[in-house]
Structures are given as C-alpha cells and as structure tokens.
Design a protein around this motif. Structure first.
Motif: not given
Length: 263
Positions: A202-212
């Motif tokens: 749902a964040s709409g950004v790459p997973t690595t970015t979202a996890l950070r």
C-alpha cells in the motif's frame, strides 16, 4: 469456468490465468475451503449473482477489460445488502490500486507468487470478519467492521493521496511514512488486521524502502510488529498507544476545522 462441491462454496477466486485458478482452487479444496472460480470479471459477476452463499472474493487486480478494482466497485453496488469481503492479489503493487482496494473494504493484500496455505489463512480471517458482522447485525448491534463516521473520514484522507498523485507530478510526495500511518489508522478503525507485506504494498514504494520506514516508525514509538495469532509466520503491524493517540489528535483537529463531529 467454475468448480463446485457438495459444500456450498463461500469463496470465489478470480484470475485471468487458468493455471493459477486450478492450483489455488485445488489447494484450497485440500485445506477444506471449496471455491468457485472465474477467469474474467464478467464471469465473476454472473457467478456472484447466482450464488448468494458467497462471502469472500479473492481477485487478481491485473485483468483485461474489467480489472479487479472495477470488479469490486461493481460488487459493492450490487451486493449492498450482503457485501462480500475482498482479498486482492497482485504481482504489480502500486499505490493507486492499493488505495482503491482499501476504499472498497479489502481485508487483505497478497503479492504473487503465493501458496494455497497463505490464501487460506487470508480467507479464514475474512470469513471470521463476515461472521462477526452478521452476528452483530442479527443482535441489533453495530459490528466493529461496520463503516461509521470515523473510518469514512480516515478513508477520505487516504483517498486524498491518490487525488494528490493524479493532480501533481508523480514522485513529488514519495515518503511513505505518513501513508503507512493513515493505512494503519484505517485498518484499526475498521478492525482489519494489516500485515507487513500489505503495508509495504500500500505504501507504493520499493519493499526495501517501505521496510526501512517501518523500522523508523517503530523506533519513533508509533507502530509495532507482532505475530499474527492465527498464523505465526505472518507479521502484523499495529499502531502503538502513542501512535494511536497522535493519529487521533490529528484526525480530531482536521475534522474540527471542517466542522465535523466524529463518533
């Protein structure tokens, strides 16, 4: 294309890939969850009309002619008296589609590739929500999942970001932290558990970015990660007490400026 058993199926699977449908329907049947299947949204609408016992729809988002979001929109209109819980599957996560599914009361987002077991866990959670809502309605009380002023207002805030991205240049507002907090507030207001995977989609950004950013919000004391009691392999994300209090303060302040009273 439909598959039926003596047990009236409560689940409809929709995907334009017949191999995916066969694999999932057979896997779910082995797990005690018989399902009907449809390869197109048009076929799905016809099946829903002919099968009132259906309670959960699991649909791919990327489909020709009528996509998953439009299918859920049509079902929301046709099944107002007996809504179906929606689980969306996508191999192409994007913000606008995730927000669209959220607005249509999707109870879970699943990202391909996935297993029948993963889908079964999501379906069982959705069926529990439907049963709780039905029981509350029969008792004359308002269920926790029923849409009221507060979740409606929160969903309007979530929808505003899709409007923002369609009006302004895409990428101008790329930090997902606020979007995540809004999604968590909506999930809590509608009693819908949200997983780390769903929040990342749902964040709409790459997973690595979202996890950070999830780690940053956790360090700030605004959210926490906890094991799903129904599936220990799945991690849920929840607002902390401080996160809940601050989101409540924000919502109340914005509503007051518009002259709204939220219950």
């Amino acid at each position: 294309m439909t598959g039926e058993t003596n047990n009236a199926p409560r689940v409809l699977l929709v995907d334009d890939d017949p191999d995916v449908l066969i694999e999932l329907s057979e896997g779910l049947a082995a797990l005690g969850l018989p399902s009907l299947t449809a390869e197109t949204a048009v076929e799905a609408l016809d099946i829903v009309q002919r099968n009132e016992d259906l309670q959960v729809i699991v649909t791919d988002l990327q489909m020709p002619r009528i996509d998953g979001i439009e299918l859920l929109q049509k079902l929301a209109v046709r099944r107002r008296q007996k809504p179906m819980a929606a689980i969306v599957i996508t191999g192409h996560a994007s913000l606008d589609r995730a927000v669209g599914a959220l607005r249509l009361h999707a109870v879970d987002f699943l990202q391909k590739p996935l297993s029948a077991e993963e889908v079964a866990h999501a379906i069982n959670r959705a069926l529990s929500l439907v049963e709780d809502e039905t029981a509350a309605a029969s008792n004359g009380s308002a269920p926790a999942t029923l849409t009221t002023a507060r979740p409606n207002y929160l969903k309007a805030l979530v929808s505003a970001r899709a409007d923002r991205d369609s009006i302004f240049q895409a990428g101008l507002f790329s930090d997902p932290a606020w979007d995540m907090l809004l999604d968590l507030a909506v999930a809590e207001a509608t009693n819908r558990p949200i997983s780390v995977t769903s929040l990342c989609i749902a964040s709409g950004v790459p997973t690595t970015t979202a996890l950070r950013r999830i780690d940053d919000l956790k360090e700030a004391g605004l959210l926490d990660r906890v094991p799903d009691p129904g599936d220990r392999r799945r991690i849920l994300v929840k607002l902390t007490s401080m996160g809940r209090e601050r989101m409540e303060a924000f919502v109340q302040r914005q509503a007051a400026r518009l002259g709204l009273k939220l219950d």
